[in-house]
Design an enzyme around this catalytic site. Structure first.
Site, PDB file in Angstrom:
ATOM      1  N   GLU A 202       0.802  -1.223   0.000  1.00 11.29           N
ATOM      2  CA  GLU A 202       0.000   0.000   0.000  1.00 11.29           C
ATOM      3  C   GLU A 202       0.836   1.275   0.000  1.00 11.29           C
ATOM      4  O   GLU A 202       0.471   2.277   0.610  1.00 11.29           O
ATOM      5  CB  GLU A 202      -0.984  -0.021   1.177  1.00 11.29           C
ATOM      6  CG  GLU A 202      -2.014  -1.135   1.033  1.00 11.29           C
ATOM      7  CD  GLU A 202      -2.952  -1.273   2.205  1.00 11.29           C
ATOM      8  OE1 GLU A 202      -2.824  -0.489   3.175  1.00 11.29           O
ATOM      9  OE2 GLU A 202      -3.813  -2.161   2.172  1.00 11.29           O
TER      10      GLU A 202
ATOM     11  N   GLU B 253      -5.594  -7.661  -1.701  1.00 14.24           N
ATOM     12  CA  GLU B 253      -6.018  -7.620  -0.294  1.00 14.24           C
ATOM     13  C   GLU B 253      -7.423  -7.090  -0.252  1.00 14.24           C
ATOM     14  O   GLU B 253      -7.753  -6.088  -0.881  1.00 14.24           O
ATOM     15  CB  GLU B 253      -5.100  -6.762   0.570  1.00 14.24           C
ATOM     16  CG  GLU B 253      -5.522  -6.772   2.052  1.00 14.24           C
ATOM     17  CD  GLU B 253      -4.582  -5.995   2.950  1.00 14.24           C
ATOM     18  OE1 GLU B 253      -3.352  -6.054   2.694  1.00 14.24           O
ATOM     19  OE2 GLU B 253      -5.048  -5.348   3.904  1.00 14.24           O
TER      20      GLU B 253
END
Length: 605
Positions: free
Chosen positions: A188, A263
């Site tokens: 991320e 995810e």
């Protein structure tokens, strides 16, 4: 009622998943047609789950073997429970990454140890149950030596960082016989394009051609660049996005790469969570053209009250009792089976969700396909899968032991651990503790806080000093004792023993409250503070304390009274502020430096 029409002109060579979710109400609708005449559809790569981001499987390895094997079977054994197809693990980087710290295989440039942590063990256990499960590694944090001082980027020296990642992949094979299938960039965080290209180049140079790069584990931000950069396009085999909302982008589709929700989920594992996961898996494929969905997280094996509690597919966070819970998302994942070639033999699997709890009814064979049509009757709050797979099995064991609180008294002399292992029930929130051999005759296996520089944080835990927690967040009155050793040249200014430690911890570890008793050997002083950040000082004074010697620190809290002793001599007796009510026991250091601990003892006061 739902009427499913199947046009079976040539069969489905690649898998197509159909999960029908009715969670609120069911309406009578028109016929739904599945037609394979336009050609083969997208291959469904499966459902996976994540261990890490961070330390989410921490307590699992300490379960009694019988119950640990049962938990692992529910997660990985084919046709039994979740039957996961992908296991994604954190490449430990010595930094906090949500609920704890996972140790790096290289604390420093000249250090290498491929037995730290528990992800190696977990990957081997998954492979033992399913040789075909695919393994995916991704870093959340990185050890500090990979960047210059004052920076928080692993991309400034790309060859150094790529070598670090390749060493992890090669170490997995050399020391654990594990083949890593996929590798990510940085969880991320915006990926560096040149780094991605160099990573592919070095993987190929090191004969790791089969390791596929998944990028960028954030959004679809690399897609536009890939369309205009053929080298980058060749470097990336799979585009992965986190929590894409079941949608993709025009540019991502135009890359012609497999698209993954790398995810997703992050929902409490109750019935709402099962419904959420069913909806996400189905709509990711149908709406977003995504061929894999990977759930965060695999199993809740971290202490209650830590941030993101109970967001695993199942919960197993009581190794001292053996208790675990097979939650509804496990069975939702188990229904994710595929249509094969023989559509005349459709099976239906379903889960019924209601306020009393989930119930897996099982499966039944549908009536034969007549003129290419079958009729399916649906009820409210049902998750259904239509499939030709007949080998599925609703796995079960006898009920696990009853739930129990963390035991008191509790002792750990660390003699039962292998060198470099993590102490099982100490959950590190900043810093890294591992078992080492002591040079002192009276202390053999001890634990050492080993890292001497801050890592490259994924989340900055409010500048927390190294801290590791143990016990029960509801403890009020407790006595804790530990032996400590601070080397003169270890760079450590202080160590602490704390009780009633509270707060969400994780990325908020630097805001932890409690009764923290600190000892400073250089100045031969102590402090008692109401927080780990040393903002609120309750008491202070002098004591006999030296470097390069073992000392015994003991603290006791009962009601509002706090007592601390060092080597049997009273250092502080005082009353605590009224807001210091309950929490864990914790050990730690005042900064990133070396200190050793032994003979941890927790008792009622």
């Amino acid at each position: 009622m739902l009427l499913l029409k199947v046009k079976n002109s040539c069969g489905f060579r690649n898998a197509i998943l159909i999960v029908i979710v009715f969670l609120i109400t069911v309406y009578e609708i028109d016929a739904y047609t599945v037609d394979d005449s336009p050609g083969v559809g997208r291959k469904f790569d499966g459902i996976g789950a994540i261990s890490g981001g961070g330390a989410t499987s921490k307590l699992l390895i300490n379960y009694p073997e019988e119950y640990r094997n049962q938990i692992l079977d529910f997660l990985f054994k084919p046709n039994f429970g979740a039957s996961l197809k992908i296991l994604k693990v954190e490449i430990g980087g010595d930094g906090q990454s949500s609920d704890g710290v996972e140790a790096s295989h290289m604390h420093t440039e000249h250090d290498a140890n491929y037995n730290r942590g528990y992800e190696w063990w977990l990957m081997k256990e998954a492979k033992k149950r399913n040789a075909d499960i695919r393994l995916y590694g991704l870093p959340w944090s990185f050890p500090g030596w990979l960047a210059d001082n004052g920076t928080n980027s692993p991309f400034l020296h790309p060859i150094r960082t790529i070598t670090y990642i390749v060493n992890w992949i090669k170490g997995a094979k050399k020391y654990h016989d594990l083949d890593i299938d996929y590798i990510g960039i940085w969880n991320e965080r915006e990926p560096d394009v040149e780094y991605v290209k160099l990573l592919r180049k070095l993987l190929d140079y090191r004969q790791l051609h089969d390791v596929q790069i998944v990028a960028g584990d954030l959004h679809w931000e690399l897609a536009p660049t890939m369309l205009n950069d053929s080298t980058l396009s060749k470097a990336v085999q799979i585009l992965g996005a986190h929590y894409p909302g079941t949608l993709t982008t025009k540019q991502a589709l135009e890359t012609n790469k497999p698209l993954w929700s790398s995810e997703d989920y992050s929902t409490v594992n109750d019935n709402t969570g099962a419904g959420c996961l069913a909806r996400v898996v189905n709509q990711n494929y149908v709406n977003g053209n995504m061929t894999a969905t990977i759930a965060w997280n695999l199993v809740t094996s971290y202490y209650d009250t830590l941030i993101w509690s109970n967001m695993g597919l199942m919960t197993a966070n009581q190794p001292w009792s053996g208790y675990y819970t097979v939650s509804s998302p496990v069975w939702m994942t188990a229904t994710a089976r595929s249509l094969g070639n023989s559509l005349a033999f459709l099976q239906q699997w379903w889960i019924r969700l209601d306020w009393r709890g989930w119930q897996v009814v099982g499966y039944s064979k549908l009536d034969s396909v007549v003129n290419g049509s079958v009729t399916v009757f649906l009820d409210a709050d049902v998750i259904m899968t239509l499939t030709t797979v007949t080998t599925g099995h609703h796995g079960s064991f006898q009920e696990p032991p009853a739930s129990a609180s963390f035991p008191l008294p509790y002792t750990d002399d660390f003699e039962s651990y292998d060198v470099s292992a993590e102490p099982y029930n100490l959950a590190q929130q900043a810093g890294v503790w591992e078992v080492v051999l002591s040079n002192h005759l009276l202390h053999q296996h001890v634990i050492r806080q080993t890292i001497t520089a801050p890592p490259l944080h994924w989340c900055d835990p409010a500048v927390a000093p190294p801290i590791s927690i143990v016990g029960d967040p509801s403890w009020t009155d407790v006595s804790a004792s530990v032996d400590v050793y601070i080397p003169l040249d270890g760079g450590t200014v202080a160590v602490f023993l704390a009780v009633r430690v509270s707060g969400r911890m994780g990325c908020d570890s630097g805001r932890a409250l409690g009764a923290f008793f600190w000892v400073y050997p250089k100045d031969k002083t102590f402090l008692l503070t109401a927080d780990v950040a040393l903002v609120t000082v309750i008491a202070g004074g002098t004591l006999e304390m030296s470097y390069d010697e073992w000392h015994t620190i003991k603290v006791r809290v009962q009601g509002k009274e706090f007592l601390a002793t060092v080597d049997g001599k009273t250092a502080s007796r005082t009353n605590l502020p009224p807001n210091i009510q309950q929490g864990f026991v914790a050990i730690g250091t005042g900064n990133f430096g070396i200190a050793e601990y032994d003979n941890l003892q927790l008792t009622s006061p």
